[in-house]
Motif scaffolding. Structure first.
Motif, mmCIF file in Angstrom:
data_model
loop_
_atom_site.group_PDB
_atom_site.id
_atom_site.type_symbol
_atom_site.label_atom_id
_atom_site.label_comp_id
_atom_site.label_asym_id
_atom_site.label_seq_id
_atom_site.Cartn_x
_atom_site.Cartn_y
_atom_site.Cartn_z
ATOM 1 N N ARG A 4 -8.136 -5.467 3.653
ATOM 2 C CA ARG A 4 -7.506 -4.954 2.428
ATOM 3 C C ARG A 4 -7.520 -6.025 1.332
ATOM 4 O O ARG A 4 -7.849 -5.752 0.182
ATOM 5 C CB ARG A 4 -6.082 -4.501 2.704
ATOM 6 N N PRO A 42 0.828 -1.197 0.000
ATOM 7 C CA PRO A 42 0.000 0.000 0.000
ATOM 8 C C PRO A 42 0.863 1.247 0.000
ATOM 9 O O PRO A 42 1.887 1.300 0.665
ATOM 10 C CB PRO A 42 -0.806 -0.110 1.293
ATOM 11 N N THR A 60 -6.840 -5.347 9.396
ATOM 12 C CA THR A 60 -6.528 -4.464 8.274
ATOM 13 C C THR A 60 -6.015 -5.247 7.081
ATOM 14 O O THR A 60 -6.450 -5.039 5.948
ATOM 15 C CB THR A 60 -5.489 -3.405 8.697
ATOM 16 N N LYS A 61 -5.116 -6.168 7.337
ATOM 17 C CA LYS A 61 -4.547 -6.967 6.254
ATOM 18 C C LYS A 61 -5.630 -7.809 5.577
ATOM 19 O O LYS A 61 -5.696 -7.893 4.350
ATOM 20 C CB LYS A 61 -3.424 -7.851 6.808
ATOM 21 N N PRO A 111 -5.730 1.693 4.975
ATOM 22 C CA PRO A 111 -4.960 0.573 5.533
ATOM 23 C C PRO A 111 -3.669 0.997 6.231
ATOM 24 O O PRO A 111 -3.312 0.424 7.254
ATOM 25 C CB PRO A 111 -4.644 -0.298 4.316
#
Length: 127
Positions: A59, A21, A55-56, A36
């Protein structure tokens, strides 16, 4: 000894190349704004701080929204650096994300029986 070598080999193998990202990456998921790099998910001026793993996972689901993702592929992407995947961890994190995403009825994580999951994002109405 062979189990030890297998686990060591998994931990030492280079990580598969994943999109990194950018510092200012913003992902739209329905009415949500997802940052993210800041671990933040926002809707209607309400901000939720996600864990690193949430978050991972979110995403990865968001990048592949409306696509069926195999459970094994999700686990490999989200937990690959640990080398060992705990069987029900994915289900726990999916449950957490479902609770967080229920604020927007256009967004849902669906279970695809015997395969994996799909992040369903219905199109926003055009004004």
């Amino acid at each position: 000894i062979s189990l030890f070598l297998a686990i060591t080999a998994l931990r030492l193998r280079p990580a598969a190349s994943q999109p990194v990202p950018s510092k200012s990456e913003i992902i739209r998921i329905g009415h949500f704004t997802f940052a993210p790099d800041k671990l933040l998910l926002e809707i209607n001026q309400q901000t939720k701080t996600l864990t690193f793993r949430e978050t991972k996972l979110l995403r990865y689901l968001a990048i592949h929204s409306n696509q069926i993702l195999k459970r094994e592929d999700i686990q490999q992407h989200v937990w690959q650096e640990e080398g060992i995947i705990v069987g029900r961890s994915l289900d726990v994190f999916i449950s957490r994300l479902r609770k967080t995403l229920k604020t927007d009825p256009r967004v849902a994580i669906k279970n695809i029986h015997g395969v994996g999951y799909r992040l369903e994002v219905k199109d926003l109405p055009k004004n």
